[in-house]
Every structure is written in structure tokens, then in C-alpha cells.
Design an enzyme around this catalytic site. Structure first.
Site, PDB file in Angstrom:
ATOM      1  N   LYS A 184      43.522  39.064  31.819  1.00 51.80           N
ATOM      2  CA  LYS A 184      43.817  39.412  30.460  1.00 51.80           C
ATOM      3  C   LYS A 184      44.939  38.838  30.103  1.00 51.80           C
ATOM      4  O   LYS A 184      45.418  38.084  28.942  1.00 51.80           O
ATOM      5  CB  LYS A 184      43.650  41.051  30.142  1.00 51.80           C
ATOM      6  N   GLU A 190      49.012  38.178  41.367  1.00 49.72           N
ATOM      7  CA  GLU A 190      48.003  37.914  42.560  1.00 49.72           C
ATOM      8  C   GLU A 190      47.008  36.803  41.948  1.00 49.72           C
ATOM      9  O   GLU A 190      46.634  35.840  42.756  1.00 49.72           O
ATOM     10  CB  GLU A 190      47.139  39.330  42.725  1.00 49.72           C
ATOM     11  N   GLY A 243      42.093  46.241  29.923  1.00 50.83           N
ATOM     12  CA  GLY A 243      41.601  45.393  31.239  1.00 50.83           C
ATOM     13  C   GLY A 243      40.545  46.134  31.835  1.00 50.83           C
ATOM     14  O   GLY A 243      39.332  45.555  31.954  1.00 50.83           O
ATOM     15  N   ARG A 244      40.656  47.412  31.692  1.00 51.05           N
ATOM     16  CA  ARG A 244      39.587  48.412  32.740  1.00 51.05           C
ATOM     17  C   ARG A 244      38.353  48.440  31.818  1.00 51.05           C
ATOM     18  O   ARG A 244      37.476  49.258  32.383  1.00 51.05           O
ATOM     19  CB  ARG A 244      39.963  49.651  33.111  1.00 51.05           C
ATOM     20  N   GLU A 329      43.636  55.122  36.595  1.00 55.37           N
ATOM     21  CA  GLU A 329      44.647  54.296  35.710  1.00 55.37           C
ATOM     22  C   GLU A 329      44.571  54.994  34.282  1.00 55.37           C
ATOM     23  O   GLU A 329      45.630  54.983  33.623  1.00 55.37           O
ATOM     24  CB  GLU A 329      44.288  52.991  35.464  1.00 55.37           C
ATOM     25  N   HIS A 360      27.141  61.098  56.022  1.00 51.95           N
ATOM     26  CA  HIS A 360      27.299  60.868  57.462  1.00 51.95           C
ATOM     27  C   HIS A 360      28.778  60.311  57.573  1.00 51.95           C
ATOM     28  O   HIS A 360      29.074  60.098  58.749  1.00 51.95           O
ATOM     29  CB  HIS A 360      26.510  59.704  58.249  1.00 51.95           C
ATOM     30  N   LYS A 489      54.918  46.577  39.754  1.00 51.25           N
ATOM     31  CA  LYS A 489      54.681  44.894  39.344  1.00 51.25           C
ATOM     32  C   LYS A 489      56.134  44.366  39.205  1.00 51.25           C
ATOM     33  O   LYS A 489      56.544  43.176  40.027  1.00 51.25           O
ATOM     34  CB  LYS A 489      53.936  44.666  38.072  1.00 51.25           C
TER      35      LYS A 489
HETATM   36  O1  F6P Z   1      46.481  47.211  37.584  1.00 48.78           O
HETATM   37  C1  F6P Z   1      47.045  46.926  36.427  1.00 48.78           C
HETATM   38  C2  F6P Z   1      46.367  46.050  35.524  1.00 48.78           C
HETATM   39  O2  F6P Z   1      47.448  45.866  34.527  1.00 48.78           O
HETATM   40  C3  F6P Z   1      44.940  46.491  35.019  1.00 48.78           C
HETATM   41  O3  F6P Z   1      45.037  47.440  34.087  1.00 48.78           O
HETATM   42  C4  F6P Z   1      44.338  45.143  34.873  1.00 48.78           C
HETATM   43  O4  F6P Z   1      42.925  45.367  34.725  1.00 48.78           O
HETATM   44  C5  F6P Z   1      44.642  44.495  36.170  1.00 48.78           C
HETATM   45  O5  F6P Z   1      46.067  44.701  36.108  1.00 48.78           O
HETATM   46  C6  F6P Z   1      44.602  43.026  35.960  1.00 48.78           C
HETATM   47  O6  F6P Z   1      45.394  42.571  34.766  1.00 48.78           O
HETATM   48  P1  F6P Z   1      45.059  41.068  34.223  1.00 48.78           P
HETATM   49  O7  F6P Z   1      43.657  41.115  33.635  1.00 48.78           O
HETATM   50  O8  F6P Z   1      46.023  41.036  33.093  1.00 48.78           O
HETATM   51  O9  F6P Z   1      45.478  39.838  35.425  1.00 48.78           O
END
Ligand code: F6P
Length: 522
Positions: A184, A190, A243-244, A329, A360, A489
């Protein structure tokens, strides 16, 4: 507080909250109660939760005191509900039958890309790079509908751990590989590091324009363009999609590539049916609201620290991390909308594993452990394979049996009879019976899907979204921000620079962090 909403009173200052808590405490789970709600094509059995006329009355008063109907309307009509970021959370607008031009246009562009790729039998391999909300939903859908294999080989890379991208690309032919960069913000470290590595891999294979092999999915068109993504292969969504909640957006492109474009329409239809149910069903019959209310009882009144998710469906393994992000979250907050500490416990830890494996692994703890946790059992009435008798009946039986054991328990007398019948000497039988008895009275929900389909999965995800939203309204917290994650972050960015020698050691570190930064930077 920034909005037209009045101040959020501390929960325990409200008479209706005190009545709610008292009614919940006075009402044990009743094994003879039957309550099955119909919602968006799903059956939601809340029989094994506390219920009484007093609790129902207090619930109505509590929802009214929290202006639940106004909040719900604001959510579903795209008004600002994420107050700390001054944004709407209008994921429901992505699944209406006639979406806005903006939504429909972007969706068509994305689907055209998939249609063309399918027509040309192009992209044998897809490497989906994204994390959190840009990852879990896609994994969930592909595991759910592509569990028996897909003609495209889809790999997921989310973690910054270099082994993830190394393994994600290993053995693939770059010439046949599409890299989907899903973010987003298009700034998540990452994702951007992994995307860079994938680009290097494409270049290393002598591919002239590696960006031809890349799709970008983002709400930050400028960042994607600056990174080099082709505008024709950049698919957008918007700030008002959290995002979620982004599986309803262009983020589903990889899903469509793997399990077909019809999957998306089916999921949207199911989610929309649940949106309508949430918007219109009276409180007593409103499944998301009822799940929310019993969740608040379990967490804030009875003190259960966690919620167990037990999908009795091998295909729904990723539902657990998906819901962990959605719930934790969203509800991992302890400050209310006024900025005051919430004075009751809020969102539980969410954990789980598909049954029957879970039986199990940790079910012993759920049955007889000293803490216990409420459980959401999720099962499909019909399987999609052909082995009803040999497999599905057993799966159903296991699901019902575990739930019954938690609900009705086994008394000492029953256990003693059992031990005597097995021929144990009386003294031994009395000792053994104490170990075999179950207290019971443990609350759970049973959510039944007629069968797993895009429609029912869409409805299931929306059911949880609205449950979480309703709980946030009751607790008076913002379910749409994640400032804790953002803080982590920022710290990680600073420490990365220190480890690379690009910044001096930060004097603000605690002793242990300072020690390890010094050790790791060598
Ligand atoms: O984990 C934090 C977060 O901001 C989430 O809300 C989001 O889904 C994820 O990082 C990834 O963010 P992006 O889609 O901006 O890479």
C-alpha cells in the site's frame, strides 16, 4: 476528539456497562440453549456463549451509549472513522455490486492484465512480494481454492530474512516469472528490499527490461513510478482501504492469476451479503454484533486473554494469521478515542491451527488447562472432495465432539463411573476420575459454511471485520490505525543505519540494545 462524535465516556463510568458486566457474570453458559443465526449464507451458532434477557437488554443500552448505529453508518458510507489518520475505512465500497467508476475502472484494468496473461498462457511462475495485509489475504485465498495445485507456480516472499527471497526465487526460470510487488505504502522496508533483490535477479538473467516482469500494486502511485514500475503494470488502490482490508482491492491480482478471476467476484458478493446483514439485521440476530458482544464478555468481563481460532478445514490454515492481523492490529489498543487509558482489557491474543491437527497440539490446554480460551470453530457442512463418509464425516464429528467436550464437560461422577466400569480398584478409580473430569462450561462459537466457496469465504472475512469493528466501538478505540507497529518500524530503520555504520550509536538505546548493536556491527 476530531469528529462530530461526542466524547467517549470511560466504560466503567457507564451504568449500562456495569449492568452488562453484572448480567454476563450472573449468566453461566447453558448447554441446553440453541441459537443459530443466519448471516450472508453462513450459519453462526452462538449457543455456547452466555445469554440472558438481562444481558440482551444491557447490550442494547451499551450499543446505544456507544452510538453504534452512527458509527456503523459512518463506516459503511465512507466517512472518516479512522480518526488518528483522518481517513475513511471504506473496504465495503470495494464489494458493492455497482462500485464507483474509480473502483470499477481499476478493477477492470487489473482483470484485463490477468485475462491477457491467461489467454497467452504467460507467467508460469508468480513471486508475490508483500507483507501483512499485502500478503496474508492472498495466501489465504490461494490455499483455500488452489489447495489441489494450480498451473501457475506461486511463491510468497514477505520476510526481510534473506533466506525468504533466496528460497522464493530458487529454481525458477526468470524468463517465465512475474514478480508482483504489493505494498500500500510502497515504502515498507521488507517489501522494497525483496523487490530490489528480485529485480537484480531478473537483470542477472539478462532480461532487457526487468520491469516488464514486474507488477506493482499500491496506493502510492508516485513511489511505484519512482521505483521504476511501469504505469501500465501498476494497479492502484486508495488511502481509504486499510492494509489489513486490502484483499478486496487490486492486491487480489495474484489470487486471480492463481485461482481465476471469478474467485474475486464470488468473494466480493459474499462479503457484500455480510455487509448488508451487518447493516440491517437487528442486534439480537446480527451475527457480527453477537460475536462482538460475546467477545467483549469473554475478554473484558471474564478476563480471557486469548481467542482460539479452530478452522476444521485444512484449506483454511492461513485464516489464523489473517485473523491475527485483523484482530490484533485493530484491537491491540489501550487508549480510547479521547486519549484516555481504556479501563477494561481490550483485544485478545488470537491464535489457532486447523483441526484436527490442533487437537493433537494444544487442545489439551483448552480442555483442562487452568486458563482456557474461548474457541471459534469453523467448519464446512459439505466438502469439495468425494470422500464424505471416509473423511468429511470424521472431520465434522471431531469438530462437534471437541466443542461438546468444552461445553458440557465431564463430571467427577461420570468419570468415576467410567473408571469403575473399566475395573479399577475403588481407591484408584477415585484418584483417576479427578484427572479425567472436565469442568466444561467453556464458551465457543460454531461457524458453519455450507461449503467452502469464494462466496462463503468472502462472507466469513466480512463477518470478522464487522465483529472487530463493533468491538472497537464498544471499547471506544480506533481499530484502523497501528501506531505501535509504526514505532517499531522507525526504530528498526535507525538501528539498521547504526549496524551499517551510517549513523552513530544512538544514545537513547537501553543497555541491552546498545550492547547488541555494538556486537552486531562488529
Ligand atoms: O504491519 C504494519 C503494516 O502497516 C500493515 O498494516 C500492513 O498491512 C503492512 O504493514 C504492509 O504495509 P504495506 O502494504 O504498506 O507494505
Amino acid at each position: 476528539m476530531m469528529s462530530s462524535f461526542p466524547e467517549v465516556a470511560p466504560l466503567d463510568s457507564l451504568a449500562c456497562w456495569r449492568s452488562f458486566a453484572q448480567a454476563a457474570q450472573n449468566t453461566p453458559v447453558n448447554p441446553q440453549r440453541l441459537c443459530v443465526l443466519k448471516a450472508g449464507g453462513l450459519l453462526v451458532d452462538t449457543s455456547a456463549q452466555r445469554a440472558s434477557p438481562e444481558l440482551a437488554q444491557a447490550t442494547e443500552a451499551l450499543l446505544q451509549a456507544r452510538q453504534f448505529e452512527t458509527w456503523r453508518e459512518h463506516l459503511l458510507t465512507g466517512q472518516v472513522v479512522n480518526l488518528t489518520e483522518n481517513r475513511a475505512a471504506w473496504h465495503s465500497a470495494l464489494r458493492v455490486p455497482a462500485p464507483s467508476q474509480q473502483v470499477a475502472g481499476e478493477r477492470e484494468r487489473m482483470l484485463d492484465f490477468v485475462r491477457l496473461a491467461d489467454a497467452e498462457r504467460k507467467w508460469r511462475n508468480v513471486v508475490h512480494i508483500g507483507i501483512g495485509g499485502s500478503d496474508w489475504g492472498v495466501r489465504l485465498c490461494i490455499a483455500a481454492f488452489g489447495y489441489a495445485g494450480t498451473w501457475r507456480n506461486v511463491r510468497f516472499v514477505s520476510n526481510i530474512d534473506g533466506h525468504a527471497i533466496e528460497g522464493g526465487l530458487a529454481g525458477l526460470d526468470p524468463h517465465e516469472t512475474l514478480v508482483v510487488v504489493s505494498s500500500k505504502s510502497f515504502t515498507t522496508s521488507e517489501t522494497m528490499q525483496n523487490a530490489h533483490r528480485a529485480l537484480e535477479w531478473l537483470k542477472g538473467a539478462g532480461i532487457q527490461n526487468p520491469y516488464n516482469h514486474v507488477v506493482a500494486i499500491t496506493a502510492n502511485a508516485q513511489a511505484a513510478r519512482e521505483w521504476g514500475a511501469l504505469p501500465s503494470q501498476t494497479f492502484l488502490f486508495w488511502e481509504w482501504v486499510g492494509g489489513r482490508f486490502s484483499i478486496w482491492s487490486s492486491v487480489a491480482l495474484t489470487t486471480a492469476l492463481a485461482v481465476g478471476i471469478d474467485t474475486l467476484a464470488g468473494m466480493q458478493a459474499g462479503a457484500h451479503a455480510m455487509d448488508q446483514h451487518f447493516a440491517t439485521a437487528p442486534v439480537a440476530e446480527n451475527a457480527p454484533v453477537q460475536l462482538a458482544v460475546s467477545g467483549v464478555v469473554n475478554r473484558s468481563v471474564l478476563g480471557y486473554g486469548s481467542l482460539n481460532i479452530a478452522p476444521y478445514d485444512f484449506r483454511l490454515g492461513y485464516l489464523v494469521p489473517y485473523l491475527q492481523q485483523l484482530e490484533m492490529e485493530s484491537l491491540g489498543k489501550s487508549v480510547d478515542l479521547n486519549g484516555n487509558a481504556v479501563n477494561v482489557p481490550t483485544g485478545p491474543a488470537v491464535w489457532g491451527m486447523p483441526g484436527t491437527d490442533a487437537q493433537h497440539t494444544f487442545f489439551q490446554w483448552l480442555h483442562q488447562g487452568s486458563d482456557g480460551a474461548p474457541v471459534d470453530f469453523i467448519v464446512c457442512q459439505e466438502a469439495n472432495h468425494g470422500w464424505r463418509e471416509a473423511h468429511h464425516t470424521h472431520l465434522l464429528a471431531n469438530c462437534l465432539a471437541q466443542r461438546q467436550a468444552m461445553l458440557t464437560g465431564k463430571s467427577y461422577e461420570q468419570a468415576l463411573q467410567e473408571c469403575r466400569a473399566e475395573g479399577h480398584a475403588e481407591e484408584h478409580a477415585q484418584w483417576l476420575a479427578k484427572h479425567r473430569m472436565h469442568t466444561g462450561g467453556r464458551s465457543s462459537n460454531l461457524i458453519v459454511l455450507p461449503r467452502l466457496s469464494p462466496y462463503t469465504l468472502g462472507a466469513l472475512l466480512a463477518l470478522y471485520e464487522h465483529k472487530v469493528f463493533t468491538q472497537a466501538v464498544i471499547w471506544g478505540i480506533n481499530p484502523f490505525d497501528q501506531w505501535g507497529v509504526e514505532y517499531g518500524k522507525v526504530l528498526a530503520k535507525g538501528i539498521t543505519q547504526e549496524l551499517k555504520g551510517q549513523a552513530p550509536l544512538n544514545g537513547g538505546h537501553d543497555a541491552s540494545t546498545r550492547y547488541w548493536v555494538e556486537v552486531f556491527r562488529g
